[in-house]
Scaffold this motif. Sequence first.
Motif, PDB file in Angstrom:
ATOM      1  N   ASN A 118       0.866  -1.269   0.152  1.00 42.08           N
ATOM      2  CA  ASN A 118       0.106   0.035  -0.004  1.00 42.08           C
ATOM      3  C   ASN A 118       0.967   1.217  -0.062  1.00 42.08           C
ATOM      4  O   ASN A 118       0.552   2.228  -0.543  1.00 42.08           O
ATOM      5  CB  ASN A 118      -0.932  -0.202   1.313  1.00 42.08           C
ATOM      6  N   VAL A 119       1.916   1.133   0.660  1.00 40.53           N
ATOM      7  CA  VAL A 119       2.783   2.284   0.827  1.00 40.53           C
ATOM      8  C   VAL A 119       3.533   2.495  -0.653  1.00 40.53           C
ATOM      9  O   VAL A 119       3.482   3.694  -1.034  1.00 40.53           O
ATOM     10  CB  VAL A 119       4.078   2.023   1.939  1.00 40.53           C
ATOM     11  N   CYS A 120       3.944   1.535  -1.300  1.00 41.82           N
ATOM     12  CA  CYS A 120       4.403   1.423  -2.671  1.00 41.82           C
ATOM     13  C   CYS A 120       3.459   2.023  -3.602  1.00 41.82           C
ATOM     14  O   CYS A 120       3.869   2.989  -4.525  1.00 41.82           O
ATOM     15  CB  CYS A 120       5.017   0.230  -3.078  1.00 41.82           C
ATOM     16  N   ALA A 121       2.228   1.632  -3.582  1.00 43.20           N
ATOM     17  CA  ALA A 121       1.028   2.222  -4.349  1.00 43.20           C
ATOM     18  C   ALA A 121       1.020   3.715  -4.096  1.00 43.20           C
ATOM     19  O   ALA A 121       0.765   4.645  -5.024  1.00 43.20           O
ATOM     20  CB  ALA A 121      -0.082   1.518  -3.972  1.00 43.20           C
ATOM     21  N   GLY A 122       1.259   3.906  -2.893  1.00 43.33           N
ATOM     22  CA  GLY A 122       0.856   5.473  -2.344  1.00 43.33           C
ATOM     23  C   GLY A 122       1.853   6.455  -2.906  1.00 43.33           C
ATOM     24  O   GLY A 122       1.735   7.629  -3.355  1.00 43.33           O
TER      25      GLY A 122
END
Length: 706
Positions: free
Chosen positions: A401-405
């Motif tokens: 989710n962090v990588c997507a953000g």
Amino acid sequence: MAASARSVLNRLIQHAVHPKGSKPASSSSPSVSILRHLDSGDLPKAIAILSSAAAPFPVPVYARLLLLCSSRRSLVDVRRVESHLVAFSPSPSTFLLNRAIEAYAHCGSPADARELFEEMPRRDGGTWNAMIAAYALSGIPREALALFSSMIGLGIRPKEVTFASVLGCCSDLLACFVARQIHCLVLKYGYFPNVILATSFVDVYGKCLVMDDARKMFDSITNPNDVSWNVIVRRYLEAGRSTEAILMFFRMIREGAKPLNFTVSNALIACSEVLALKEGHQIHVVLMKFGFEEDNVTMNSLMDMYVKCGVVEDARQLFDQLPSKDVVSWTVMVSGYATCGRIDEAEKLFDLMPERNVFSWNALLVGYVHLFDWDKALDFFCRMLRESKEIDFVSLGSILNVCAGISDLDRGKQVHGFAYRHNIESNLFFTNALIDMYAKSGSLRNAENIFYITVEQRDAVSWTSLITGYARYGRSEEALLSFREMLCEITPNKFTFSTVLAACANIFMLELGKQIHAYMMRNGIELDVIIRGSLVDMYSKCRSIEYAIRVFQEEISRDLILWNSMILGCAYNGLGNYSFELFEEMQKEGIAVDNITLAGVLLACISEGYVDLGRRYFDLMTVEYGVIPRIEHYECMIELLGKHGFMVELEEFIQRMPFEPTIPMWIRIFDCCREHGNKRLGERAEKCINESNPLNPVKFEMLATT
């Protein structure tokens, strides 16, 4: 219950060894020696005596030996006992062979149990039940049901305990149709009323999500026991019917039944699901009445309920009063603080934890992700890797989710590789996070590959992540095509509908947008504030402003996004005056405006030609509304002044800008200067445009006026 059965068996064995009126066996006999060792729990010595004897032993000796082997999970010793029994008994007791089958099952060897079953010269109902129970206990429910079918085919009448075993297998397999057939057999053999069997049917129907049948079966129980109540509450909870779970719990209390700690816990979890704080308070009183204050299972669930219902201080008070705190207690509080945004307190509590597990680490990690604090999330994950070996799919999914953000595709691929090496990628939560990461990072080919590999387990979240990726990167037609395919497989969620409505808006597919709107209404899908915002946006962009206004006016509770969608929609459709009315009404209702609201108001000024009003709103943005002007507000002001011919004011505005105009701004300024006449500003715009694109220069010339 097991201890009670063992006590009865011991008395029966003692009676068999020393029958009333008979002389006790010699204290030096092998049987007495074995029983003495069994009484003291010395299985190896008992087996040693058995192995050295070349004669059969009494039935109770073998029975006691098998019972102790079973409790010790000693498969080798069970084989020794069975071998001795078969070798030295000309006609082995069916009773003992049945016990051997049970012992093999408890020792985790259904293959040995089945081999003995097939070799038995005589079988009775207990033999079949023992073998069916062996398969059920070993987690092989299909074999158990197949054996049960063979048993019925041979005309052997099952006992209640046999039915209980096969119903447990039906629960494991979610075999509702088979359970209904077994229900008919139970009625045929007249085994009702039987609280154990009836509870088993409640369990299997509940797991199969046919809660109406589960409830009918429960209501047929004359005197439900504590297990029966626990099962019906739990099944309602798992079926997503938390309100009914709570109602059944209070009915249980009214009828004078004492709940199990798990029943109280499940009722509290149900309160958490529907944010039923009042009922949670009442259950708090109930658990104190029944003395569960020192039970960690119920107290942790109570704390979690208070956390989920937004009263974190009540949860902390309970936490501080707990006589003994386990790792779950600490984790609940860390998660509570992190979830409500009190991350500093979550960090302090986390650092004080005497022990941690993967859930503790994940609680704080998820908190960082929910707050979009990407840097802290990454740092914390690195600390997690250094200090803990317990990385699971939630940890990796959160980092995805962090990588997507932050659109960090390379790091996302590294997480994918780590999961592949550690065989974590098959988890649906992680898979959905992976699809979402690839889709948001623009790697739609990888998102598609992951999506189609998980065809057997994908859910609405999987579809929505892929559809959102298509819509985000301008592939609206593919988003809508995927949505059509999704409808054939699974019911979309509200986020899916919101995304496809946005896709319709992007390519002006008004008719399809109307069809989606109608589909939601026909299927009873709640048109919450999120979906209504998407509908308003779709109708507005498709130039059907009347429908947009109708949808907006139907909603009583409106959030900022819905107001912004309507203000922008009216501005885009030439209804700037209505935008101003909405803006005033929005402020009267106490909704704080943001940068998007003010961009909509400025667009309305452009639409209606209200230059002075637009300048006033722009000047009041920071002072009156606490919004720092962004690039889009400066673009609106350039459009407002330039479109309506205020060229002197436009030049002064550009001079006051805190940054140099962007190339798109210069292009718009260039066009306005050509149309309305401002040679100095037009030539300046020409110079800036040509410096940025010397291969395709422009030449400033004022347009001829008629």
